[in-house]
Design a protein around this motif. Structure first.
Motif, PDB file in Angstrom:
ATOM      1  N   UNK A  13       0.925  -1.282  -0.227  1.00  0.00           N
ATOM      2  CA  UNK A  13      -0.053  -0.020   0.109  1.00  0.00           C
ATOM      3  C   UNK A  13       0.971   1.225   0.027  1.00  0.00           C
ATOM      4  N   UNK A  14       1.991   1.204   0.799  1.00  0.00           N
ATOM      5  CA  UNK A  14       2.843   2.318   0.787  1.00  0.00           C
ATOM      6  C   UNK A  14       3.466   2.624  -0.724  1.00  0.00           C
ATOM      7  N   UNK A  15       3.964   1.601  -1.219  1.00  0.00           N
ATOM      8  CA  UNK A  15       4.385   1.815  -2.580  1.00  0.00           C
ATOM      9  C   UNK A  15       3.497   2.543  -3.359  1.00  0.00           C
ATOM     10  N   UNK A  16       2.405   1.926  -3.381  1.00  0.00           N
ATOM     11  CA  UNK A  16       1.325   2.340  -4.583  1.00  0.00           C
ATOM     12  C   UNK A  16       0.982   3.871  -4.130  1.00  0.00           C
ATOM     13  N   UNK A  17       0.571   4.144  -3.001  1.00  0.00           N
ATOM     14  CA  UNK A  17       0.305   5.641  -2.505  1.00  0.00           C
ATOM     15  C   UNK A  17       1.528   6.541  -2.711  1.00  0.00           C
ATOM     16  N   UNK A  18       2.676   6.215  -2.545  1.00  0.00           N
ATOM     17  CA  UNK A  18       3.945   6.931  -2.521  1.00  0.00           C
ATOM     18  C   UNK A  18       4.102   7.311  -4.154  1.00  0.00           C
ATOM     19  N   UNK A  19       3.980   6.233  -5.011  1.00  0.00           N
ATOM     20  CA  UNK A  19       4.358   6.712  -6.228  1.00  0.00           C
ATOM     21  C   UNK A  19       3.227   7.711  -6.658  1.00  0.00           C
ATOM     22  N   UNK A  20       2.214   7.258  -6.457  1.00  0.00           N
ATOM     23  CA  UNK A  20       0.827   8.143  -6.956  1.00  0.00           C
ATOM     24  C   UNK A  20       1.062   9.536  -6.388  1.00  0.00           C
ATOM     25  N   UNK A  21       1.519   9.724  -5.055  1.00  0.00           N
ATOM     26  CA  UNK A  21       1.679  11.032  -4.561  1.00  0.00           C
ATOM     27  C   UNK A  21       2.966  11.678  -5.147  1.00  0.00           C
ATOM     28  N   UNK A  22       4.147  11.376  -5.757  1.00  0.00           N
ATOM     29  CA  UNK A  22       5.083  11.840  -6.386  1.00  0.00           C
ATOM     30  C   UNK A  22       4.601  12.288  -7.701  1.00  0.00           C
ATOM     31  N   UNK A  23       3.945  11.408  -8.355  1.00  0.00           N
ATOM     32  CA  UNK A  23       3.339  11.786  -9.771  1.00  0.00           C
ATOM     33  C   UNK A  23       2.376  12.882  -9.564  1.00  0.00           C
ATOM     34  N   UNK A  24       1.442  13.104  -8.399  1.00  0.00           N
ATOM     35  CA  UNK A  24       0.549  14.058  -8.305  1.00  0.00           C
ATOM     36  C   UNK A  24       1.075  15.390  -8.309  1.00  0.00           C
ATOM     37  N   UNK A  25       2.432  15.290  -7.414  1.00  0.00           N
ATOM     38  CA  UNK A  25       3.111  16.400  -7.237  1.00  0.00           C
ATOM     39  C   UNK A  25       3.729  17.154  -8.660  1.00  0.00           C
ATOM     40  N   UNK A  26       4.258  16.227  -9.360  1.00  0.00           N
ATOM     41  CA  UNK A  26       4.744  16.821 -10.506  1.00  0.00           C
ATOM     42  C   UNK A  26       3.440  17.326 -11.550  1.00  0.00           C
ATOM     43  N   UNK A  27       2.432  16.385 -11.681  1.00  0.00           N
ATOM     44  CA  UNK A  27       1.268  16.691 -12.366  1.00  0.00           C
ATOM     45  C   UNK A  27       0.821  18.197 -11.945  1.00  0.00           C
ATOM     46  N   UNK A  28       0.599  18.449 -10.585  1.00  0.00           N
ATOM     47  CA  UNK A  28      -0.072  19.670  -9.938  1.00  0.00           C
ATOM     48  C   UNK A  28       0.902  20.733 -10.126  1.00  0.00           C
ATOM     49  N   UNK A  29       2.203  20.589 -10.077  1.00  0.00           N
ATOM     50  CA  UNK A  29       3.173  21.788 -10.218  1.00  0.00           C
ATOM     51  C   UNK A  29       2.923  22.195 -11.895  1.00  0.00           C
ATOM     52  N   UNK A  30       2.746  21.163 -12.752  1.00  0.00           N
ATOM     53  CA  UNK A  30       2.701  21.601 -13.962  1.00  0.00           C
ATOM     54  C   UNK A  30       1.340  22.427 -14.500  1.00  0.00           C
ATOM     55  N   UNK A  31       0.211  21.774 -13.736  1.00  0.00           N
ATOM     56  CA  UNK A  31      -0.952  22.283 -13.642  1.00  0.00           C
ATOM     57  C   UNK A  31      -1.205  23.691 -13.418  1.00  0.00           C
ATOM     58  N   UNK A  32      -0.564  23.932 -12.270  1.00  0.00           N
ATOM     59  CA  UNK A  32      -0.546  25.374 -11.642  1.00  0.00           C
ATOM     60  C   UNK A  32       0.259  26.354 -12.441  1.00  0.00           C
ATOM     61  N   UNK A  77      -7.004   7.151   3.166  1.00  0.00           N
ATOM     62  CA  UNK A  77      -6.580   6.815   1.823  1.00  0.00           C
ATOM     63  C   UNK A  77      -7.942   7.236   0.843  1.00  0.00           C
ATOM     64  N   UNK A  78      -9.140   6.745   1.297  1.00  0.00           N
ATOM     65  CA  UNK A  78     -10.492   7.164   0.455  1.00  0.00           C
ATOM     66  C   UNK A  78     -10.471   8.452   0.591  1.00  0.00           C
ATOM     67  N   UNK A  79     -10.502   9.196   1.545  1.00  0.00           N
ATOM     68  CA  UNK A  79     -10.463  10.718   1.496  1.00  0.00           C
ATOM     69  C   UNK A  79      -9.514  11.349   0.570  1.00  0.00           C
ATOM     70  N   UNK A  80      -8.200  10.948   0.484  1.00  0.00           N
ATOM     71  CA  UNK A  80      -7.557  11.496  -0.196  1.00  0.00           C
ATOM     72  C   UNK A  80      -7.659  11.192  -1.591  1.00  0.00           C
TER      73      UNK A  80
END
Length: 389
Positions: A13-32, A77-80
């Motif tokens: 679960x940690x691997x899945x959520x951590x990779x997702x979070x890092x990808x989201x940080x990149x995506x959100x930075x680009x979106x902003x 996890x579900x709230x995130x």
């Protein structure tokens, strides 16, 4: 460690959520950046991801004691997933995106605090626990190396919102793994008063215990100084005549060394040796940083940072020491506070050394951070533990 079913579920679960979070940080930075064309606002995405750890760690730390662990982890996890899903909605204004990011950040210290508190129940304190913690850190460090690359590939194939959809799905998948892969555990303390008041009371009690306080401060301040080269990666790359994108190579140095340190310290050293090398290993983290005063080239700089990352072997000894030192009634609070504090102080370190880099040459700031780190490691060196595992 991976032979323990519950730990395996937490690990996956940690691997899945951590990779997702890092990808989201990149995506959100680009979106902003796409919405504002402002580098400062784009950079605020990363800064804003650290601030909630201070608030969440201080006001919600009691969740590690008061609430059923599996329920909290799954709900976080579900709230995130839901909050990231809201970011995907077209037309969400910039303040709304930042507010959603802040809300996700408030959830993170609760999730990490509860996970830290349940880990000693899944892996009994001792070598198995230390190795389990090392594996979790390896995931976090590897996610920095792999996740940014995955984020770049996803953004080449998807829009930033498409990458955020992938992140929401990763949180949902993590919640499912934890729901069906871990045992239900009741809260270990009677619910009294408000969560915030209980959390602040626990924080005061933890800090009132001097040996635990020293361990926490050491664990927070040493990493806050080590991050200086990462905070100044882009300016340093430019300073030595490289394009700013070469900062990506510099950012890989510390995580590579840290992963190697965790493997060596957790698997090859006894508990006694792990604790005896805490201060020498911390000093090893800073010795290579002093060499940045001589403007090392890109290849040498990455090598120096990898060596500095090896100094992170001090963390294995600290993991066991915190478990043994914290009073039993405060152990969960101390573990939750340790995780929240290290995230916040690393963020503060990024800001501090970044500001210093505005006024001083980067070749002076990095050695300055090394000097501050040596002082912190020396003055806050842990006392001899009461018992060894």
């Amino acid at each position: 460690m991976l032979g323990v079913a519950e730990f395996r579920a937490i690990f996956v679960a940690n691997i899945v959520s951590m990779l997702g979070s890092v990808v989201a940080a990149v995506a959100l930075t680009v979106l902003v950046y796409q919405q504002t064309r402002s580098p400062a606002l784009a950079a605020s995405v990363m800064a804003l991801s650290f601030l909630p750890y201070l608030i969440g760690g201080a006001l919600l730390g009691a969740a590690a004691d008061r609430l059923p662990a599996r329920r909290v982890l799954v709900c976080c996890d579900l709230a995130s997933a839901a909050l990231v899903g809201c970011m995907v909605i077209p037309g969400v204004p910039l303040p709304g995106l930042l507010a959603l990011l802040f809300a996700i950040g408030l959830i993170a210290p609760v999730y990490q605090g509860v996970r830290s508190a349940v880990l000693p129940e899944v892996l009994p304190p001792g070598p198995h626990y230390v190795l389990g913690r090392a594996l979790m850190r390896m995931v976090a460090q590897s996610a920095q190396v792999v996740g940014y690359g995955v984020g770049g590939l996803l953004l080449a194939a998807l829009s930033p919102r498409g990458a955020l959809v992938a992140d929401a799905m990763s949180f949902a998948a993590s919640g499912l793994v934890l729901r069906f892969g871990t045992a239900a555990r009741p809260g270990s303390a009677t619910r009294r008063g408000s969560m915030a008041r209980d959390s602040l009371a626990g924080l005061r009690k933890v800090f009132a215990h001097r040996p635990t306080r020293r361990i926490l401060l050491f664990s927070w301040l040493v990493p806050a100084c080590v991050v200086a080269p990462e905070a100044l990666a882009a300016p340093y790359a430019t300073h030595i005549g490289q394009p700013a994108r070469a900062a990506g190579f510099l950012l890989m140095g510390l995580p590579i060394g840290t992963v190697a340190a965790d493997i060596i310290a957790a698997r090859m050293l006894t508990s006694r040796v792990q604790r005896r090398i805490i201060v020498p290993a911390a000093l090893l983290s800073f010795a290579p940083l002093a060499a940045f005063a001589g403007r090392p080239g890109l290849v040498l700089a990455v090598g120096l940072l990898a060596v500095a990352g090896l100094g992170h072997a001090w963390a294995a000894g600290m993991d066991g020491l915190l478990i043994d030192t914290a009073p039993s009634g405060l152990r969960n609070r101390a573990l939750a506070l340790a995780g929240a504090g290290i995230m916040f102080t690393q963020g503060a370190g990024f800001a501090l050394w970044g500001i210093a880099g505005q006024w001083l040459p980067v070749t002076a700031v990095i050695p300055l951070a090394a000097t501050a780190g040596v002082l912190a490691a020396t003055l806050l060196r842990p006392r001899r533990p009461a018992r060894l595992t």
